[in-house]
Design a protein around this motif. Structure first.
Motif, PDB file in Angstrom:
ATOM      1  N   VAL A  82     -43.363  48.197  86.357  1.00  0.00           N
ATOM      2  CA  VAL A  82     -41.887  47.883  86.854  1.00  0.00           C
ATOM      3  C   VAL A  82     -41.678  46.491  86.241  1.00  0.00           C
ATOM      4  CG1 VAL A  82     -42.158  49.019  88.954  1.00  0.00           C
ATOM      5  CG2 VAL A  82     -42.932  46.882  88.888  1.00  0.00           C
ATOM      6  N   ILE A  85     -37.800  46.532  85.336  1.00  0.00           N
ATOM      7  CA  ILE A  85     -36.873  47.042  86.027  1.00  0.00           C
ATOM      8  C   ILE A  85     -35.523  46.032  86.085  1.00  0.00           C
ATOM      9  CG2 ILE A  85     -37.769  46.091  88.072  1.00  0.00           C
ATOM     10  CD1 ILE A  85     -37.355  48.805  89.462  1.00  0.00           C
ATOM     11  N   GLU A  89     -31.070  49.003  88.736  1.00  0.00           N
ATOM     12  CA  GLU A  89     -32.188  49.684  89.181  1.00  0.00           C
ATOM     13  C   GLU A  89     -32.589  49.449  90.720  1.00  0.00           C
ATOM     14  OE1 GLU A  89     -34.044  51.701  85.198  1.00  0.00           O
ATOM     15  OE2 GLU A  89     -34.688  49.620  85.760  1.00  0.00           O
TER      16      GLU A  89
END
Length: 417
Positions: A82, A85, A89
């Motif tokens: 992640v 990210i 998102e």
């Protein structure tokens, strides 16, 4: 974007760089990019499958209850999933959790009003379900229990389609092959075997898709789950077992279910197990991406124990005040998954009041639509029960249908119609 649009279009998963798969080396591993289908070798640290004696079980957490990012070198491999990210998102994950909770609250209210026969709430488990659900790719296949409303949302199943079974008008209101999301499973633990068998087929077909099976801490005591673990391990099936440990198997606590942390059971079957903070949507997303990534590359099964809490009743027929204390619930309220992500979004300046106000309005619209659709659901065709029993026609089913038709006709004859 409406809730139905978001449901139909899953966010980019492990195969997308923007979604956080970096493909970099981390924590002593050789990482391949998710979704490429390449069969690479990765060495997994044994610290994930067994907690050290005298210490608390290891818990993967990337976001604290106060909404602060966790920088832990021991979990760098998971965090890499992640790392990239985006704010958009993150807002999407928050939106998913808020709308899923609103849908769940409406369903509970509808049951109390007599519109549904029963409802199994996911209240408190939104992060585990949305995080893991958004980690799946479109070609992955999901085997749920009866509580995975958030995962269904991520897979593109219209939330109102989940309610037909609980209203008693169908046996599952969606085509499983349309979203690669199986019908809800009421028999506790059996879906673990179904998922394992499907995953064995995926491997034989040479596909690089993954399979994920959901179950709860109570189901971990079922023989079907242990059998699924063994078959998956022996055949190196590309399946992820996702256990939502919400602390209570109806009225039975964890202490009456197991003497060791559930994720450690994987070690006895020969595959890795991980305990993740199930109220942390980022950690749930990252760990599930990791597990599906290795499954798709042919490295076999993994067990994820999402450590979370069932804030509501087991189902609407249950009264949790009879077996657990209010202070326990209050302690978990402080770890609320939605509030946790909101704190992070606000502190990082990734969302403003306009975003939250717009989402609140969207939530109201969803609630209104759910109420209207449920109350307008037609009664089922009496003969629908004979459909889809076999792939092709069957003489016995034809005979039973004829007998039922004669039985129905007898009422009309008795009334002189």
């Amino acid at each position: 974007m409406t809730e139905s649009t978001a449901a139909r279009k899953p966010r980019r998963s492990a195969g997308s760089k923007a979604a956080g798969t970096t493909g970099t080396k981390a924590a002593g591993t050789t990482a391949g990019k998710a979704g490429t289908g390449k069969r690479t070798t990765r060495t997994t640290s044994t610290t994930r499958t067994a907690a050290k004696k005298g210490s608390e079980p290891e818990l993967v957490q990337l976001l604290t209850p106060e909404g602060e990012r966790v920088e832990d070198a021991a979990h760098a491999e998971y965090a890499s999933y992640v790392a990239d990210i985006t704010p958009d998102e993150l807002r999407g994950l928050y939106r998913d959790m808020v709308l899923t909770r609103r849908f769940d609250a409406e369903a509970t209210a509808l049951q109390r009003q007599g519109e549904l026969g029963l409802w199994a709430s996911l209240l408190g488990q939104e992060a585990a379900q949305i995080g893991s659900g958004r980690a799946t790719r479109e070609d992955d296949y999901v085997f749920p229990t009866y509580r995975e409303h958030g995962v269904a949302w991520c897979r593109g199943v219209d939330p109102t389609n989940l309610l037909g079974m609980f209203r008693g008008v169908n046996n599952g209101g969606w085509d499983p092959n349309g979203n690669n999301f199986h019908l809800y499973t009421i028999v506790i633990g059996s879906q673990a075997l179904h998922a394992t068998g499907y995953a064995m087929g995926v491997a034989k077909d040479g596909a690089d898709s993954g399979v994920i099976a959901y179950f709860g801490d109570g189901a971990s005591s079922q023989g079907d789950v242990s059998e699924a673990f063994n078959f998956a391990a022996v055949y190196n099936a590309p399946v992820v077992f996702f256990c939502q440990n919400n602390q209570w198997a109806i009225s039975e606590s964890n202490e009456k279910q197991t003497r060791v942390p559930l994720y450690q059971r994987a070690q006895g079957f020969g595959f890795p197990g991980v305990r993740v903070d199930g109220n942390d949507v980022l950690a749930s997303l990252a760990v599930t991406r990791w597990a599906l990534d290795r499954a798709r590359r042919g490295e076999g099964p993994a067990l994820i124990e999402a450590f979370t809490y069932r804030m509501g009743a087991h189902t609407t027929s249950d009264d949790p005040s009879r077996y657990r204390h209010d202070d326990e619930r209050a302690a978990w309220e402080a770890k609320d998954p939605i509030l946790r992500l909101r704190r992070f979004l606000e502190s990082a300046h990734h969302a403003d009041e306009g975003f939250f106000a717009e989402l609140e309005a969207e939530s109201e619209t969803l609630g209104k639509r759910v109420r209207e659709v449920v109350r307008a659901m037609p009664d089922p065709d009496r003969f629908a029960i004979f459909e889809n029993v076999y792939a092709d026609g069957h003489a016995l089913v034809d005979e039973e249908r004829a007998q039922f038709a004669a039985y129905q006709a007898s009422f009309a004859e008795a009334e002189g119609v």
